[in-house]
Design an enzyme around this catalytic site. Structure first.
Site, PDB file in Angstrom:
ATOM      1  N   SER A  98     -49.537 -32.404  16.716  1.00  0.00           N
ATOM      2  CA  SER A  98     -49.873 -31.351  15.753  1.00  0.00           C
ATOM      3  C   SER A  98     -48.618 -30.966  14.979  1.00  0.00           C
ATOM      4  O   SER A  98     -47.559 -30.754  15.551  1.00  0.00           O
ATOM      5  CB  SER A  98     -50.466 -30.132  16.451  1.00  0.00           C
ATOM      6  OG  SER A  98     -49.625 -29.664  17.459  1.00  0.00           O
ATOM      7  N   ASP A 136     -54.586 -46.762  11.535  1.00  0.00           N
ATOM      8  CA  ASP A 136     -53.481 -47.656  11.889  1.00  0.00           C
ATOM      9  C   ASP A 136     -53.683 -48.185  13.310  1.00  0.00           C
ATOM     10  O   ASP A 136     -53.658 -47.415  14.275  1.00  0.00           O
ATOM     11  CB  ASP A 136     -52.153 -46.902  11.784  1.00  0.00           C
ATOM     12  CG  ASP A 136     -50.956 -47.813  11.719  1.00  0.00           C
ATOM     13  OD1 ASP A 136     -50.774 -48.626  12.653  1.00  0.00           O
ATOM     14  OD2 ASP A 136     -50.189 -47.724  10.746  1.00  0.00           O
ATOM     15  N   HIS A 146     -50.957 -24.550  13.399  1.00  0.00           N
ATOM     16  CA  HIS A 146     -51.910 -23.662  14.072  1.00  0.00           C
ATOM     17  C   HIS A 146     -51.159 -22.696  14.956  1.00  0.00           C
ATOM     18  O   HIS A 146     -49.962 -22.832  15.183  1.00  0.00           O
ATOM     19  CB  HIS A 146     -52.948 -24.454  14.885  1.00  0.00           C
ATOM     20  CG  HIS A 146     -52.370 -25.303  15.979  1.00  0.00           C
ATOM     21  ND1 HIS A 146     -51.711 -24.773  17.068  1.00  0.00           N
ATOM     22  CD2 HIS A 146     -52.352 -26.652  16.151  1.00  0.00           C
ATOM     23  CE1 HIS A 146     -51.315 -25.752  17.871  1.00  0.00           C
ATOM     24  NE2 HIS A 146     -51.696 -26.901  17.323  1.00  0.00           N
TER      25      HIS A 146
END
Length: 338
Positions: A302, A287, A165
């Site tokens: 990210s 998880d 992003h």
């Protein structure tokens, strides 16, 4: 939901383009080997040029004849970036200070970048009483620092990509960067994500220079890794288009302690190849180790690569504020197109 912002004291990254047609020197019908990618997942620290002198505050200048606010009166705003004075490019704070001193108090023309647009503003520097320096009443910075996750490094070219992003400032304005340094980063702690508040990784820069970042855009940060970096322990995979992704199990590679990435299980809950905001996947962390340590997806993750059926299909980009175990991911084909 919240973008996993490149967070500041103030994210990484490569491109592969598949071109149709028959390359010169290759017989029709011959097969070209698919590019190989080193799987990322390591957290890296970045120093980024702001592309000029970025305005982070406005203040007054105390002169012999009283208080002045040259920048505010001229219409300069927080978030503007001064990238030129009287036709001379400005890249650093020192460049700006030097140009103001050379003005000797005469009006100067500033080249201002604001939300991607360029404007010129005329302003008259004021001589500060205490320092004797010419100032315009601004607080500025010329560089940013933060950390994020490397998604991949293309094996043949060493081009890398990260984040998935845009890199934005505190005002959510996209930043343009050039010739910035990428350093190895060690994670030393985690602020866990909870409903209503995104968590974040905490780390510090190590001295080893990994790469140079050369481009920032809506799909992430891009550049070239050092040829001297040791890739012997890296796994390599091929990339797969969004059309090959399926709802179900997948894994991500992330670093939440030290410098070594670990595998964590996730589930892909939705695939949307046509999303214009690059939110091509809805993912859920399954998880229990990762949920226990971080609460789910946190800022700094990210760019974490998403692997399904042995292929690189995308990267983590966002977290849902109302559920830190869920978030968005970008398709790798949207990252590598740059």
């Amino acid at each position: 939901m919240r973008k996993l912002k490149f967070y500041f004291a103030a994210a990484v990254v490569a491109a592969c383009l598949l071109v149709g047609g028959t390359p010169n020197g290759v017989q029709a019908g011959a097969e070209t080997a698919a590019p190989k990618y080193y799987i990322g997942g390591m957290t890296a620290g970045f120093t980024l040029s702001a592309g000029g002198a970025e305005i982070i505050g406005l203040n007054e200048v105390s002169a012999e004849d009283g208080l002045h606010r040259p920048a505010e009166d001229a219409g300069i705003r927080i978030g503007d970036c001064i990238c030129g004075v009287n036709g001379v490019n400005i890249k650093t704070i020192a460049d700006l200070n030097g140009a103001l001193e050379r003005s000797a108090g005469k009006p100067v023309t500033l080249k201002i970048k604001r939300h991607g647009d360029i404007a010129e503003i005329t302003i008259t520097p004021v001589k500060e009483k205490k320092s004797g320096k010419y100032k315009i009443g601004v607080l500025i910075r010329d560089s940013l620092a933060g950390l994020g996750t490397v998604t991949y490094i293309q094996k043949d070219t060493l081009r890398f990509g990260a984040l998935g992003h845009a890199i934005c400032d505190e005002s959510k304005n996209p930043l343009e960067i050039s010739n910035s340094i990428v350093y190895l980063c060690s994670i030393v702690g985690v602020n866990k994500g909870v409903r209503g508040k995104a968590g974040e990784l905490r780390g510090f820069f190590l001295g080893e220079q990994l790469a140079k970042a050369e481009k920032s855009c809506n799909e992430g940060l891009y550049g070239t890794f050092s040829k001297n970096y040791d890739f012997s322990h890296f796994e390599t995979v091929e990339a797969a288009p969004i059309s090959e992704a399926t709802i179900g199990k997948a894994i991500i590679y992330s670093t939440i302690d030290g410098i070594c990435p670990q595998q964590y299980e996730i589930a892909i809950a939705k695939v949307d190849a046509n999303n214009r905001d690059n939110k091509n996947f809805v993912i859920k962390i399954t998880d229990e180790r990762l949920i226990s340590e971080t609460g789910g997806i946190v800022q700094g993750m990210s760019g974490s690569p998403i692997i399904q059926n042995g292929k690189l299909i995308g990267a983590v980009t966002h977290v849902f504020l109302n559920d830190p175990t869920r978030g968005y991911g970008i398709g790798i084909e949207n990252m590598t197109k740059n």
